[in-house]
Every structure is written in C-alpha cells, then in structure tokens.
Design a protein around this motif. Sequence first.
Motif, PDB file in Angstrom:
ATOM      1  N   VAL A  15      -8.882  20.280  15.039  1.00  0.00           N
ATOM      2  CA  VAL A  15     -10.172  20.361  14.077  1.00  0.00           C
ATOM      3  C   VAL A  15     -10.162  19.145  13.291  1.00  0.00           C
ATOM      4  O   VAL A  15      -9.086  18.979  12.406  1.00  0.00           O
ATOM      5  N   CYS A  75     -13.978  22.282   8.993  1.00  0.00           N
ATOM      6  CA  CYS A  75     -14.222  23.386   8.906  1.00  0.00           C
ATOM      7  C   CYS A  75     -15.286  23.970   7.797  1.00  0.00           C
ATOM      8  O   CYS A  75     -14.945  23.741   6.570  1.00  0.00           O
ATOM      9  N   ILE A 100     -16.495  25.101  12.991  1.00  0.00           N
ATOM     10  CA  ILE A 100     -15.444  24.070  13.340  1.00  0.00           C
ATOM     11  C   ILE A 100     -16.099  23.183  14.066  1.00  0.00           C
ATOM     12  O   ILE A 100     -17.014  23.265  14.703  1.00  0.00           O
ATOM     13  N   GLY A 136     -10.533  29.115  11.675  1.00  0.00           N
ATOM     14  CA  GLY A 136     -10.868  27.587  11.701  1.00  0.00           C
ATOM     15  C   GLY A 136     -10.226  27.049  10.819  1.00  0.00           C
ATOM     16  O   GLY A 136     -10.005  25.676  10.908  1.00  0.00           O
ATOM     17  N   SER A 160     -19.853  19.898  11.611  1.00  0.00           N
ATOM     18  CA  SER A 160     -19.090  21.216  11.308  1.00  0.00           C
ATOM     19  C   SER A 160     -20.140  22.322  10.369  1.00  0.00           C
ATOM     20  O   SER A 160     -20.031  23.304  10.397  1.00  0.00           O
TER      21      SER A 160
END
Length: 331
Positions: free
Chosen positions: A34, A37, A65, A93, A118
Amino acid sequence: MKAVLTKDVGGPETLVVEDIDAPSPGSGQVVVDVAACAINFPDTLMIRDLYQFKPERPYSPGGEIAGTISAVGEGVDGWQVGDRVLAGIGSGGLRERVAVDAGKLFHVPEGIELVDASALLMTYGTMIHALKDRGDISQGDTVLVLGAAGGVGLASVELAKAYGARVVAAVSSEEKAQAAKDAGADETVVYPRQPFDKDASKQLASDFKAAVGQNGADIVVDIVGGDYSEPALRSIAWEGRFLVIGFPAGIAKMPLNLTLLKSCDIRGVFWGAFAAREPKRNADNIAELFDLWKAGKIKPQVSETYSLDNAHEAIAKLEARKAVGKLVVKM
C-alpha cells in the motif's frame, strides 16, 4: 508490518498502531504494497459500529487504497508483480500490505501518482454512478450540491461541470466556498449550522431557489442530510432528481407532498452495491473517470496527507467535518 487497528468500539482516539504478520495471497488474490489509503466518511462510522457493515475486530479501517502488487496468488490472470493498482476493499487499508481479491483491482495509468489515485475510487466512483446512472445528467442541467467542499462534493462539482452542467455549490464556510469555486462551481451558497427552526429552513430554501434560478435544480446532490435536505428539495425543478448520497448531519424526514407538487424523484445512490451487482458497468465508469482525468476535466483534490502513526488525526478531522477535499494516509 505496521497496521492501524480498531480493537474496541469508539472514536479515532481508540485506534492503535501495531506490528502484525504480513499477508500471503490466497487463491484469486494478490498482495498489494500500500502506497496510500484515502479516508472516507464510512471509516468514521465503522469504528463506532454505526455502519451497515461491521467487520470482526481487530481490523484496520480504510476502504480505498492504491499501491503496487508484490505477490500474486493461484488462479489470478491479468495481473503481475509490479503492477500499479487501486482498489475499493471496504476495510483493511490502513496497513502496509493488504491481500486483495483480484476482481477488485483497477490499473493506475502511468503518469498518475498513487497518492492521488487512492482518492479517486470511492468519491468519483460514487458520483459518476450518481450523476450518470441515477441522475440522468445532461448538458445544460442545473445541479445543486450540498456539502460541496468535501471529497465527494468536489467530485460532484468537477463531474457535473465535465458533463456540461451549471453547478451551485452549497457549503458551510467561505473557505469551503472558495474550494468549490476553484473546482469549477458557478455559484455558491454558504449555509448556517443546523438545527433550523421553521423560519431558518424557509430562508435556506429561498437562498437555494435564488441560486439555482427560477426553473429550479434539475439535480440535487445531497451528501449532507439533516435539516439541509428539505430546503434543497423545495428548490428542485419540475421532474428533478434528488440524489441521496449520505447523512453526516442525520437522516432527513422529507415531506412527500413536495414530490407530488414538483413531480420529482428521490433516488438512492448506493455505489458499493451497484459495483458488486454490476461490475462491468462499474468498470466502464472507472475507465471513463481515467479518461476524464487524462483530459484534465477532473483530478482528486488531496488537501492533506498523514503518516500511518497519525491516521487517527485524519479520521478525527473528517468526522468533525473540517476537511476540504480528500485526506490521505501515506505508508
């Protein structure tokens, strides 16, 4: 890996940051490293057990995400390690790595930053579905947007302008009015804080009517609810469409005689259910969003970024309705 966790029902102050085991992809899944987020209003509700979905604790908030695929599970076609992706995952996330069902992924085109990406899916995905599929928007429509300076609100303004509409942005401060104007709003209305008595409600309806013009608003985008909804409905056009998006100010009680007098519709907008029920139509909408982005007609407005350790501050700011644009947590 680090993760923000909700272990107890409560507000942002109850969230903790802990080290947990990194995930492995199951069948039909990939693991995404990731990058960012985005924070959305459902995140504020879920940790208080006020949302329609209640994941089993402990879990990470964060339903939107963007990042890079680092592992691919069995049975996954069309995706490979290194692909840049975004996904709507409901929750989970706010952690450094997430296992995601491959069917929830969308490619992020080159030239688009992952932090910006995102902030696209939930707000613009909701609003392209709202305006096109539920609102039947057409060029020349007048669109009144309540709560026009938040993430969903600014997406509403940009998309409505992209479709050739005249946009009236309703907001709670002059600062937010300027943000809406910067996004393309043609006119703004600054409304006071609820609760409203009968006279205040009547005055707000008059303000909306003056701003949208004598023919009324062809589409009302209601992201706010509460005491703001009825005055907006009173400003709607003949055969207008009133789109119900969310209720941060509370669930409104609407006088249904107004729908008869205006021959108008009140239409619910549940983008998450639409995306699950009609994935092909949703995928086409998301592809159109990227085309509009490349054409310079839309761009998610990320106003602030936070670290994972400070993610609770982003959720608290959104819950207090002090955010302008989107708040994003960077890993």
